[in-house]
Scaffold this motif. Structure first.
Motif, PDB file in Angstrom:
ATOM      1  N   ALA A 126      39.954  31.453  33.854  1.00 12.88           N
ATOM      2  CA  ALA A 126      40.122  31.658  32.412  1.00 12.88           C
ATOM      3  C   ALA A 126      40.888  32.941  32.135  1.00 12.88           C
ATOM      4  N   LEU A 127      40.508  34.022  32.811  1.00 14.90           N
ATOM      5  CA  LEU A 127      41.236  35.282  32.640  1.00 14.90           C
ATOM      6  C   LEU A 127      42.707  35.112  32.991  1.00 14.90           C
ATOM      7  N   TYR A 128      42.957  34.375  34.044  1.00 16.81           N
ATOM      8  CA  TYR A 128      44.333  34.155  34.473  1.00 16.81           C
ATOM      9  C   TYR A 128      45.120  33.415  33.396  1.00 16.81           C
ATOM     10  N   GLN A 129      44.482  32.470  32.729  1.00 21.23           N
ATOM     11  CA  GLN A 129      45.136  31.737  31.652  1.00 21.23           C
ATOM     12  C   GLN A 129      45.375  32.627  30.432  1.00 21.23           C
ATOM     13  N   TRP A 130      44.547  33.636  30.273  1.00 14.17           N
ATOM     14  CA  TRP A 130      44.671  34.522  29.107  1.00 14.17           C
ATOM     15  C   TRP A 130      45.663  35.659  29.323  1.00 14.17           C
ATOM     16  N   ARG A 131      46.187  35.788  30.534  1.00 15.55           N
ATOM     17  CA  ARG A 131      47.109  36.892  30.812  1.00 15.55           C
ATOM     18  C   ARG A 131      48.357  36.764  29.938  1.00 15.55           C
ATOM     19  N   GLY A 132      48.824  37.892  29.438  1.00 17.90           N
ATOM     20  CA  GLY A 132      50.010  37.903  28.594  1.00 17.90           C
ATOM     21  C   GLY A 132      49.756  37.391  27.191  1.00 17.90           C
ATOM     22  N   VAL A 133      48.547  36.892  26.929  1.00 20.12           N
ATOM     23  CA  VAL A 133      48.179  36.397  25.597  1.00 20.12           C
ATOM     24  C   VAL A 133      47.119  37.324  25.008  1.00 20.12           C
ATOM     25  N   ASP A 134      45.925  37.273  25.583  1.00 20.94           N
ATOM     26  CA  ASP A 134      44.850  38.155  25.125  1.00 20.94           C
ATOM     27  C   ASP A 134      44.887  39.518  25.809  1.00 20.94           C
ATOM     28  N   PHE A 135      45.301  39.522  27.075  1.00 22.63           N
ATOM     29  CA  PHE A 135      45.251  40.751  27.855  1.00 22.63           C
ATOM     30  C   PHE A 135      46.565  40.976  28.603  1.00 22.63           C
ATOM     31  N   GLN A 136      46.865  42.233  28.881  1.00 21.17           N
ATOM     32  CA  GLN A 136      48.085  42.591  29.586  1.00 21.17           C
ATOM     33  C   GLN A 136      48.096  41.966  30.985  1.00 21.17           C
ATOM     34  N   THR A 137      49.191  41.308  31.315  1.00 23.75           N
ATOM     35  CA  THR A 137      49.287  40.574  32.585  1.00 23.75           C
ATOM     36  C   THR A 137      48.990  41.458  33.779  1.00 23.75           C
ATOM     37  N   GLU A 138      49.614  42.643  33.826  1.00 22.98           N
ATOM     38  CA  GLU A 138      49.432  43.527  34.983  1.00 22.98           C
ATOM     39  C   GLU A 138      47.974  43.920  35.166  1.00 22.98           C
ATOM     40  N   LEU A 139      47.276  44.181  34.051  1.00 23.99           N
ATOM     41  CA  LEU A 139      45.873  44.568  34.148  1.00 23.99           C
ATOM     42  C   LEU A 139      44.993  43.406  34.577  1.00 23.99           C
ATOM     43  N   VAL A 140      45.269  42.219  34.083  1.00 22.11           N
ATOM     44  CA  VAL A 140      44.494  41.043  34.498  1.00 22.11           C
ATOM     45  C   VAL A 140      44.616  40.845  36.006  1.00 22.11           C
ATOM     46  N   GLU A 141      45.826  40.941  36.521  1.00 25.04           N
ATOM     47  CA  GLU A 141      46.029  40.716  37.957  1.00 25.04           C
ATOM     48  C   GLU A 141      45.346  41.800  38.790  1.00 25.04           C
ATOM     49  N   GLN A 142      45.346  43.036  38.295  1.00 21.76           N
ATOM     50  CA  GLN A 142      44.642  44.096  39.000  1.00 21.76           C
ATOM     51  C   GLN A 142      43.133  43.855  38.964  1.00 21.76           C
ATOM     52  N   PHE A 143      42.618  43.389  37.821  1.00 25.91           N
ATOM     53  CA  PHE A 143      41.179  43.133  37.726  1.00 25.91           C
ATOM     54  C   PHE A 143      40.755  42.004  38.653  1.00 25.91           C
ATOM     55  N   ILE A 144      41.584  40.975  38.768  1.00 29.01           N
ATOM     56  CA  ILE A 144      41.273  39.875  39.685  1.00 29.01           C
ATOM     57  C   ILE A 144      41.191  40.392  41.118  1.00 29.01           C
ATOM     58  N   GLN A 145      42.009  41.384  41.446  1.00 28.19           N
ATOM     59  CA  GLN A 145      41.921  41.963  42.791  1.00 28.19           C
ATOM     60  C   GLN A 145      40.606  42.694  42.985  1.00 28.19           C
ATOM     61  N   VAL A 146      40.054  43.287  41.915  1.00 28.51           N
ATOM     62  CA  VAL A 146      38.765  43.969  42.005  1.00 28.51           C
ATOM     63  C   VAL A 146      37.644  42.955  42.199  1.00 28.51           C
ATOM     64  N   VAL A 147      37.655  41.925  41.362  1.00 31.40           N
ATOM     65  CA  VAL A 147      36.564  40.948  41.368  1.00 31.40           C
ATOM     66  C   VAL A 147      36.656  40.032  42.568  1.00 31.40           C
TER      67      VAL A 147
END
Length: 415
Positions: free
Chosen positions: A311-332
């Motif tokens: 879901a977060l991946y689908q929201w990238r560039g829409v609800d949340f900044q793409t670069e930050l979403v991808e970094q967060f996925i690396q954390v989780v």
């Protein structure tokens, strides 16, 4: 050399260079999100099918693998304004944190700190409800050891968010968001003072909900449009509460003010977009959303962690900044700590720890055999083991499982 990550055209890649990021989301390629080493020209040719340029980690690359001209070109280059701030944080000013303790040795202290900060937050909410001055020094004092524990090894605190259950969603959500935010900030390489601010902001960004009707917060039905408009007021109530409180840093105030703003301008209360939203507000929005959709809420069951990542991946560039979403996925990780998974040998396990550079290969505890029967004795497996041995195929995750699959509750099977 000041630059630790270089932008390199794929055609210029050399054996020994470590690719840490791509020019497109990892999940749109067959590559693992943790990065990889270029070992031959074939690796370069394969990568050219997907990317025009990549980011190369200087520290993880082999010595002398990077031509001087590439370093010079990067020193002269400018960055796109939209990604400049996150690039600055994650690539140039990053503190290279490493795990300094094991998950097992960290758990005992982390459990104590978890209970302390939860108790402090409960008192903070009671003070807010009774219009008393918020005791920020006490909150900060309880947050500091939590942050230090997460710096040493985030797996312990992340695991505790699955084991522990505070009195209600509000308490659990605040603690969990703080844990995720600090782990995220640690991954971005932020200094410890800012990690403390991230945690403080997570404990305060919903403080305004103490001024809302409790019946509204406890509703087991989807809110009406009018009710949701009332709930939105919690941001403004929180701002007013914090304005009356001494010792709040600007970045903490930014989290309270902007944690419901969205990248495309669809958020509230101001409808800010893109870089109008302070970085800490953007981080708060991501951890708030992730923890909400993976938690038991009065009106909504939780999503499995792997579905939440999708879901977060689908929201990238829409609800949340793409670069930050991808970094967060690396954390989780694709399979976060606490997730139930089925392994390639048909056994079932719970994820108990991440391998920082091998996010698809976490550490797991096997609970069920391949016959799906509960084992008499559980055992741990590091899925990174055997990765470089072509003669002995390593164990892998075949799929994620929903919470409670096979009637398993991971909190009952750890100790």
């Amino acid at each position: 050399m000041g630059i630790t990550t270089l932008t390199v055209h794929v055609k210029d890649l050399q054996p020994g260079m470590y690719v840490s990021s791509l020019d497109r989301p990892w999940l749109e390629t067959p590559y693992p999100i943790q990065g990889f080493m270029i070992r031959s020209g074939k690796d370069r040719e394969r990568l050219q099918q997907f990317c025009e340029f990549v980011y190369v980690d200087v520290v993880k690359s082999r010595a002398n693998s990077i031509p001087k001209r590439i370093i010079v070109d990067n020193e002269k280059a400018t960055l796109p304004s939209d990604a400049a701030q996150i690039y600055q944080l994650t690539q140039r000013d990053r503190i290279p944190y490493e795990k300094t303790t094991s998950r097992e040795s960290e758990l005992a202290d982390a459990s104590t700190y978890y209970d302390q900060v939860g108790s402090t937050y409960k008192t903070l909410l009671q003070d807010a409800e009774n219009d008393k001055q918020l005791n920020i020094p006490v909150l900060k004092k309880s947050i500091a050891p939590m942050v230090k524990s997460i710096i040493q090894n985030p797996d312990a605190f992340i695991w505790l968010t699955h084991l522990k259950s505070l009195d209600n969603y509000s308490y659990h959500h605040a603690v969990s968001c703080a844990v995720w935010a600090v782990a995220f900030g640690r991954h971005l390489g932020l200094p410890e003072a800012q990690l403390n601010s991230l945690a403080t902001g997570c404990f305060l960004f919903d403080i305004g909900k103490t001024k809302l009707p409790k019946s509204l917060l406890r509703s087991t039905k989807r809110l009406t449009v009018e009710q949701f408009e009332t709930v939105k007021q919690h941001v403004l109530f929180g701002i007013e509460l914090v304005k009356q409180t001494r010792g709040i840093r600007q970045e903490v105030f930014d989290m309270i003010r902007t944690h419901h703003e969205r990248h495309n301008g669809s958020g509230y209360p101001l409808g800010l977009s893109r870089d109008q939203i302070p970085l800490f507000g953007r981080i708060a929005g991501i951890v708030d959303a992730y923890d909400a959709i993976t938690s038991h809420r009065p009106y909504c069951p939780p999503l499995p962690a792997y579905e939440a990542i999708e879901a977060l991946y689908q929201w990238r560039g829409v609800d949340f900044q793409t670069e930050l979403v991808e970094q967060f996925i690396q954390v989780v990780g694709i399979y976060p700590v606490g997730s139930l998974v089925e392994l390639s040998n048909a056994s079932v396990a719970v994820v108990i720890g991440q391998n920082e550079h091998y996010r698809l290969r976490p550490k797991v505890m096997v609970l069920l055999g391949n016959d799906k029967k509960l084992l008499e004795e559980f055992y741990e497996v590091d899925l990174r083991e055997g990765l470089d041995n072509d003669d002995a195929p390593s164990l892998t995750i075949s799929k994620g499982l929903p919470p409670g699959a096979y009637n398993l509750d991971s909190s009952h099977y750890y100790f």
